[in-house]
Write an enzyme that holds these catalytic residues in place. Structure first.
Site, PDB file in Angstrom:
ATOM      1  N   ARG A  96       4.318   8.461  -7.272  1.00 27.23           N
ATOM      2  CA  ARG A  96       3.912   9.849  -7.461  1.00 27.23           C
ATOM      3  C   ARG A  96       3.687  10.491  -6.089  1.00 27.23           C
ATOM      4  O   ARG A  96       2.853  10.039  -5.304  1.00 27.23           O
ATOM      5  CB  ARG A  96       2.626   9.911  -8.288  1.00 27.23           C
ATOM      6  CG  ARG A  96       2.168  11.347  -8.506  1.00 27.23           C
ATOM      7  CD  ARG A  96       0.758  11.470  -9.037  1.00 27.23           C
ATOM      8  NE  ARG A  96       0.371  12.867  -8.960  1.00 27.23           N
ATOM      9  CZ  ARG A  96      -0.867  13.314  -8.821  1.00 27.23           C
ATOM     10  NH1 ARG A  96      -1.873  12.462  -8.752  1.00 27.23           N
ATOM     11  NH2 ARG A  96      -1.119  14.601  -8.750  1.00 27.23           N
ATOM     12  N   HIS A 141      -0.123  20.322  -4.834  1.00 29.89           N
ATOM     13  CA  HIS A 141      -1.270  19.463  -4.516  1.00 29.89           C
ATOM     14  C   HIS A 141      -2.040  20.103  -3.359  1.00 29.89           C
ATOM     15  O   HIS A 141      -2.093  19.562  -2.255  1.00 29.89           O
ATOM     16  CB  HIS A 141      -0.798  18.050  -4.165  1.00 29.89           C
ATOM     17  CG  HIS A 141      -1.868  17.013  -4.253  1.00 29.89           C
ATOM     18  ND1 HIS A 141      -1.733  15.842  -4.963  1.00 29.89           N
ATOM     19  CD2 HIS A 141      -3.106  16.956  -3.706  1.00 29.89           C
ATOM     20  CE1 HIS A 141      -2.824  15.108  -4.849  1.00 29.89           C
ATOM     21  NE2 HIS A 141      -3.677  15.770  -4.082  1.00 29.89           N
ATOM     22  N   GLU A 186      -5.351  18.658 -10.034  1.00 30.99           N
ATOM     23  CA  GLU A 186      -6.790  18.864  -9.945  1.00 30.99           C
ATOM     24  C   GLU A 186      -7.206  20.335  -9.832  1.00 30.99           C
ATOM     25  O   GLU A 186      -7.714  20.781  -8.787  1.00 30.99           O
ATOM     26  CB  GLU A 186      -7.378  18.059  -8.771  1.00 30.99           C
ATOM     27  CG  GLU A 186      -7.216  16.559  -8.950  1.00 30.99           C
ATOM     28  CD  GLU A 186      -7.979  15.751  -7.902  1.00 30.99           C
ATOM     29  OE1 GLU A 186      -8.471  16.358  -6.922  1.00 30.99           O
ATOM     30  OE2 GLU A 186      -8.086  14.531  -8.069  1.00 30.99           O
ATOM     31  N   TYR A 330     -12.603   9.219 -10.692  1.00 31.01           N
ATOM     32  CA  TYR A 330     -13.187   8.436  -9.614  1.00 31.01           C
ATOM     33  C   TYR A 330     -14.640   8.035  -9.881  1.00 31.01           C
ATOM     34  O   TYR A 330     -15.083   7.000  -9.407  1.00 31.01           O
ATOM     35  CB  TYR A 330     -13.131   9.224  -8.295  1.00 31.01           C
ATOM     36  CG  TYR A 330     -11.739   9.355  -7.723  1.00 31.01           C
ATOM     37  CD1 TYR A 330     -11.264   8.474  -6.765  1.00 31.01           C
ATOM     38  CD2 TYR A 330     -10.894  10.369  -8.148  1.00 31.01           C
ATOM     39  CE1 TYR A 330      -9.986   8.580  -6.233  1.00 31.01           C
ATOM     40  CE2 TYR A 330      -9.606  10.497  -7.635  1.00 31.01           C
ATOM     41  CZ  TYR A 330      -9.157   9.604  -6.683  1.00 31.01           C
ATOM     42  OH  TYR A 330      -7.880   9.719  -6.174  1.00 31.01           O
ATOM     43  N   GLU A 392      -4.450   9.197 -10.906  1.00 34.21           N
ATOM     44  CA  GLU A 392      -5.179   8.740  -9.720  1.00 34.21           C
ATOM     45  C   GLU A 392      -6.408   7.964 -10.149  1.00 34.21           C
ATOM     46  O   GLU A 392      -7.109   8.357 -11.082  1.00 34.21           O
ATOM     47  CB  GLU A 392      -5.645   9.911  -8.829  1.00 34.21           C
ATOM     48  CG  GLU A 392      -4.574  10.575  -8.017  1.00 34.21           C
ATOM     49  CD  GLU A 392      -5.121  11.689  -7.134  1.00 34.21           C
ATOM     50  OE1 GLU A 392      -6.307  11.605  -6.725  1.00 34.21           O
ATOM     51  OE2 GLU A 392      -4.375  12.647  -6.873  1.00 34.21           O
TER      52      GLU A 392
END
Length: 490
Positions: A96, A141, A186, A330, A392
């Site tokens: 990716r 991104h 995100e 995360y 991620e």
């Protein structure tokens, strides 16, 4: 004697069951990720245009922890063949990466297309495919063209039109070979972390207003790109397109009803802000988000809600506008109810929550596998079990080669994910952030997430595998999560 026999049988089945829980399902895919600004360098190579992170790091180096830039970073613009080499060595199913909008369109608009930018991404994509690695491409991104920021960037709805034009170009030039697309990476970080928390480029502080304007533009831009692909390219190219949303798992700090409700509100407003318009049955923002912001706006003497509404057409275009949900995760955080007094607006005040991490969590505050499993099950219940790609998942440290913490993190998080699959969650891929150490935005090069160490003092940017690279390579080869990790640690 009979007791011993029963104990042996029980032990056998316990070991067998644990082993079975560590095996990946058929067709499950394993890969790694990167992002253009964080690894490419070559910030002004050829005719590449300036992006908002170029501008921020050059004009305000003091806001980056080590005063660094992404001007060279991992130098992947020149060293992409080395990247493909380490990807091949790892044996990943896919890679990716993101396309730099200004490397392809120096002005951010389609009036000028960079032939060198096209060649760079064509060469990378072709080389990946030659080595049996699927390219998974993110359109955006975080590196917005500076030329588009001059008139408001993501807070101006017209940016969604420029994004749609950019997306159409990318699909037309690379879609014959790229079969998995991510529109936006995100959105929470793009909007709330930037305008609400004053953390990211373009470093504009507009809490409770700019973040919501940005949010609407981002969602509309996503839907436009989705429908362009769906109507103009899908039939011929046969790919999938989705969006990647980042989120914590919100765990109530106490069993009190107000904290339980606050944790659910945190999920609805931080994650549902982006997921609800796309993946819910009704579309639009979550009701709790609309009602709370409207009420607080009224108390703050605004004539209408600070949350910009969608038109009926926008709601319809957004609903169902993803073939999969990309998930970046995360952290788990403890959430408590916190009602803030009326005053200057902010998203934090609108949602009425406070977040904490428990330093006593085991194995550490960054590794909370039970939170990951709860999150995946919450998504299954909330959005009728959508197809999820983990796009991620990563662990920060100082960049040491013997990165025991990272090995433990990925081992435990992948096990939790497999448990969630056993719960019935529709998850089909897991992506490690990141393939190598890189420029971590405001943290610069002070923290590392890579499977490969990069020597940023060496002009060759030497890449060296860490213990975690050896671990993940074994996972990919065996399609199993090894329980014994000592073999990877020297």
């Amino acid at each position: 004697m009979q007791f011993l026999a029963e104990l042996l049988i029980l032990s056998y089945f316990s070991i067998h069951f644990a082993h079975a829980q560590n095996i990946f399902p058929d067709h499950f895919r394993l890969g790694v990720a990167s992002a253009s600004y964080q690894i490419e360098g070559g910030w002004n190579a050829s005719d590449k245009g300036e992006n908002i992170w170029d501008r921020l790091t050059h004009e305000h180096p003091e806001v980056i922890k080590d005063n660094s830039t992404g001007d060279v970073a991992c130098d992947s613009y020149h060293l992409w063949k080395k990247d493909v080499e380490i990807l091949k060595n790892l044996g990943v199913d896919y890679y990716r990466f993101s396309i730099s909008w200004t490397r392809l369109l120096p002005t951010g608009r389609v009036d000028k297309i960079s032939s060198d930018g096209l060649k760079y991404y064509n060469d990378l994509i072709d080389s990946l495919l030659e080595n049996k690695i699927e390219p998974v491409v993110t359109l955006y991104h975080w590196d917005l063209p500076q030329a588009l920021q001059y008139f408001g960037g993501w807070t101006n709805l017209i940016t969604s039109d420029f994004f749609a034009q950019y997306a159409r170009l990318v699909f037309s030039r690379f879609g014959d070979r790229v079969k998995t697309w991510i529109t936006i990476n995100e959105p929470y970080s793009i909007c709330e972390t930037t305008y609400g928390d004053f953390q990211g480029a373009p470093l504009i502080h507009s809490p409770g207003i700019g973040d919501y304007l940005c949010g609407k533009t981002i969602l509309v831009a996503h839907s436009k790109a989705f429908h362009i692909y769906d109507k103009e390219f899908r039939e011929k190219q046969g790919g999938k397109i989705g969006i990647t949303i980042d989120t914590i798992w919100a765990e109530p700090r106490t069993n009190k009803s107000e904290d339980v409700e606050a944790a659910e509100r945190e999920m609805q407003m931080s994650f549902g802000w982006w997921a609800h318009p796309i993946f819910s049955t009704n579309g639009d923002y979550p009701e709790i988000m609309k009602s709370r912001i409207e009420e607080r706006s009224r108390q703050e003497n605004f004539v209408e809600s600070r949350l910009p509404s969608f038109t009926k057409e926008e709601i319809l275009n957004l609903r169902g506008s993803a073939d999969f949900l990309g998930l970046n995760h995360y952290n788990t955080k403890l959430i408590s109810n916190t009602e803030f007094p009326i005053g200057e607006p902010s998203f934090q005040k609108d949602k009425g929550t406070s977040a904490f991490q428990d330093p006593n969590w085991k194995p550490n505050k960054h590794t909370v596998p039970w939170g990951f499993r709860k999150l995946l099950n919450w998504i299954k219940r909330e959005y009728d079990n959508p197809l999820v790609y983990i796009t991620e998942n990563g662990f920060p440290d100082e960049g040491q080669l013997q990165d025991v913490g990272r090995v433990i993190f990925h081992k435990e998080m992948m096990k939790a994910m497999l448990q969630a699959i056993g719960d019935g969650c529709n998850i089909q891929s897991y992506t490690v952030w990141s393939i190598m150490d890189n420029m971590e935005w405001r943290d610069g090069y002070t923290i590392k997430f890579g499977l490969y160490q990069v020597d940023f003092n060496n002009p060759n940017r030497t890449r060296t595998p860490k213990a975690s690279a050896k671990f993940f390579k074994t996972v990919i080869e065996t399609r199993t999560i090894p329980e014994n990790i000592t073999m990877f640690i020297e």
